[in-house]
Design a protein around this motif. Structure first.
Motif, mmCIF file in Angstrom:
data_model
loop_
_atom_site.group_PDB
_atom_site.id
_atom_site.type_symbol
_atom_site.label_atom_id
_atom_site.label_comp_id
_atom_site.label_asym_id
_atom_site.label_seq_id
_atom_site.Cartn_x
_atom_site.Cartn_y
_atom_site.Cartn_z
ATOM 1 N N PRO A 15 2.558 -9.353 28.760
ATOM 2 C CA PRO A 15 3.280 -9.592 27.503
ATOM 3 C C PRO A 15 3.979 -8.341 27.009
ATOM 4 O O PRO A 15 3.705 -7.223 27.457
ATOM 5 N N THR A 16 4.889 -8.546 26.081
ATOM 6 C CA THR A 16 5.511 -7.435 25.373
ATOM 7 C C THR A 16 5.067 -7.480 23.920
ATOM 8 O O THR A 16 4.787 -8.552 23.380
ATOM 9 N N GLY A 18 5.683 -7.104 19.819
ATOM 10 C CA GLY A 18 6.777 -7.449 18.937
ATOM 11 C C GLY A 18 7.600 -6.223 18.578
ATOM 12 O O GLY A 18 7.246 -5.080 18.898
ATOM 13 N N ARG A 112 12.266 -3.428 22.074
ATOM 14 C CA ARG A 112 11.639 -4.305 23.072
ATOM 15 C C ARG A 112 12.676 -5.126 23.847
ATOM 16 O O ARG A 112 12.704 -6.369 23.763
ATOM 17 N N TYR A 115 11.420 -8.144 25.775
ATOM 18 C CA TYR A 115 11.155 -9.310 24.926
ATOM 19 C C TYR A 115 12.466 -10.062 24.674
ATOM 20 O O TYR A 115 12.555 -11.281 24.837
ATOM 21 N N TRP A 116 13.493 -9.302 24.303
ATOM 22 C CA TRP A 116 14.778 -9.911 23.970
ATOM 23 C C TRP A 116 15.352 -10.697 25.150
ATOM 24 O O TRP A 116 15.971 -11.746 24.970
ATOM 25 N N GLN A 118 13.972 -12.573 27.111
ATOM 26 C CA GLN A 118 13.376 -13.912 27.223
ATOM 27 C C GLN A 118 13.604 -14.770 25.979
ATOM 28 O O GLN A 118 13.069 -15.879 25.890
ATOM 29 N N CYS A 119 14.376 -14.259 25.026
ATOM 30 C CA CYS A 119 14.691 -15.041 23.820
ATOM 31 C C CYS A 119 15.947 -15.863 24.072
ATOM 32 O O CYS A 119 17.070 -15.399 23.843
ATOM 33 N N PHE A 125 7.085 -18.602 22.980
ATOM 34 C CA PHE A 125 6.137 -17.522 23.222
ATOM 35 C C PHE A 125 4.771 -17.877 22.643
ATOM 36 O O PHE A 125 4.658 -18.250 21.466
ATOM 37 N N CYS A 159 3.359 -10.860 23.022
ATOM 38 C CA CYS A 159 4.126 -12.094 23.198
ATOM 39 C C CYS A 159 4.219 -12.468 24.674
ATOM 40 O O CYS A 159 4.750 -11.703 25.482
#
Length: 432
Positions: A15-16, A18, A112, A115-116, A118-119, A125, A159
């Motif tokens: 995970p990453t 937030g 991050r 994270y971005w 995968q948005c 998540f 996440c």
């Protein structure tokens, strides 16, 4: 408990955390219009530094590794305001605001970028944390569909994307048509599941998770349902507090599918941007209809223009460094009638306005170390927010109370679901 796989055993990619802003709230706001105005000014070279300081103090104050003026000059040379960078941003449970997101460390303290990546529309998540010192912590997990804050859960939010999307390495294309290397390559999307998790799903004769969206989400929704079980949290409190949560995996396909369906229901209740039929939209179920109704002392309609939606009951105040601290507020117990299943409270905005009939289970509901309703109110105290509540925000609290009541009503089913999952002994096909 120690024989069950941890959530870390379920994923193909770790995970990453937030996002971390650390810019005094300059990149985040409850009001989209206010944030857009500030960011348009920030990227407008015609706006002087003095004007910007008055409008957007957070981005004009130096911080560790952040030279505010120098970074703005650099960004003005390479960037411009883009409306699509205004994104929904989950700050706390049921408290989603707006942020202006650029995946640049010069602007965000911790942007991050992984994270971005995968948005994207259709992804989601599962969120939890490595360990927690919060007491009570309450539910140790959550579900979001976009960006979230590092402190969404205490102490650090982790996440896990349901899906992973990666661009393939550029291919070498030297045909006579002159196609450039990498052009036309489509992203590769796979389920974020470890090899052992895939073996487990295969054992239950479930479809290929890389080709079936429902199968890809099964284990994460199951983990969500388990995490929301009060019995699971009570029986395994020490282990949950000290490490990644461990999740029992049933050896019966029907048990897993039923658990994942409960997880889907929880995820819908957690998504405050989308209405839930019977709870916040359509014909409200009788058991929720009388909960959290915005009311006036003595009856009658509230007058927002007269300041009657201002939160002044002492729910929050600004602490050191701009950190919002919770206050005592004002909650009054309601008379306990024979037909009332549990004690309830009236929660006051001020001397004349209150949310009526908030069950104790709702008022005390905690997620990730935060008492949900109280935390939300602490950020809306007028001295913190800088204005009165709007009517839609006051009505949002009614919806929030009903969502939490619906979650509380699921507890018996969630405990039974946990009992069914843990009764299945682990096998070699289960993740270690």
């Amino acid at each position: 408990y120690q024989g069950w796989p941890s959530v870390l055993d379920l994923c193909a990619e770790p995970p990453t955390n937030g996002l971390m802003e650390k810019r005094g709230g300059g990149l985040i706001d409850i009001d989209q219009e206010s944030l857009e105005k500030r960011m348009r000014a920030y990227f407008d070279p015609a706006v002087s530094w003095a004007e910007l300081e008055a409008l957007n103090g957070g981005l004009t104050r130096n911080a560790a590794l952040y030279d505010a003026r120098k970074i703005r000059e650099q960004l003005l040379a390479t960037e411009h305001f883009e409306p699509e960078r205004l994104r929904r941003y989950a700050v706390r449970p049921f408290d989603t605001r707006w942020c202006y997101y650029l995946p640049l460390k010069s602007l965000w303290n911790r942007p991050r970028p992984r994270y971005w990546e995968q948005c994207w529309e259709g992804n989601a998540f599962f969120m939890t944390r490595f360990r927690s010192s919060a007491s009570p912590e309450g539910v140790p997990c959550y579900w979001v569909t976009g960006l979230s804050d590092d402190h969404f859960l205490m102490p650090d939010n982790a996440c896990f994307p349901v899906w992973l999307r990666r661009l393939p390495p550029p291919s070498q294309k030297n045909g006579a048509n002159g196609v450039l290397a990498g052009m036309g390559d489509e992203p590769v999307v796979t389920a974020n599941l470890s090899p052992s998790a895939r073996v487990y799903l295969q054992r239950l004769q479930l479809p290929d998770p890389d080709r079936d969206a429902e199968t890809a989400a099964l284990l994460w929704r199951h983990a969500l349902a388990i995490g929301f079980s009060p019995t699971y949290r009570r029986e395994n409190a020490d282990g949950i507090r000290q490490d990644w949560p461990r999740i029992p995996l049933p050896e019966e396909r029907e048990v897993l599918l039923a658990s994942a369906e409960l997880g889907r229901e929880i995820a819908a209740l957690l998504d405050a941007d989308r209405p839930v039929a019977g709870v916040t939209a359509g014909k409200i179920k009788p058991e929720w209809r009388a909960l959290g109704v915005i009311s006036r002392v003595g009856g009658g309609a509230l007058d927002p223009d007269a300041g009657e939606l201002a939160v002044t009951a002492g729910w929050g105040y600004a602490g050191k460094g701009g950190v919002t601290m919770p206050g005592k507020g004002r909650s009054e117990p309601r008379p306990l009638a024979e037909s009332t299943p549990e004690p309830a409270y009236d929660l006051y905005l001020n001397e004349v306005a209150y949310w009526a009939n908030v069950p104790r289970s709702v008022w005390e509901y905690s997620i990730g170390g935060y008492q949900v309703v109280k935390k939300w109110l602490s950020y809306r105290e007028k001295t913190v927010l800088g204005r009165d509540l709007r009517l839609d925000e006051a009505l949002y609290v009614t919806d929030l109370i009903r969502r939490l009541a619906a979650l509380a009503a699921l507890q018996s089913a969630l405990d039974a679901n946990y009992a069914a999952a843990r009764s299945c002994p682990p096998t070699r096909s289960s993740p270690p």
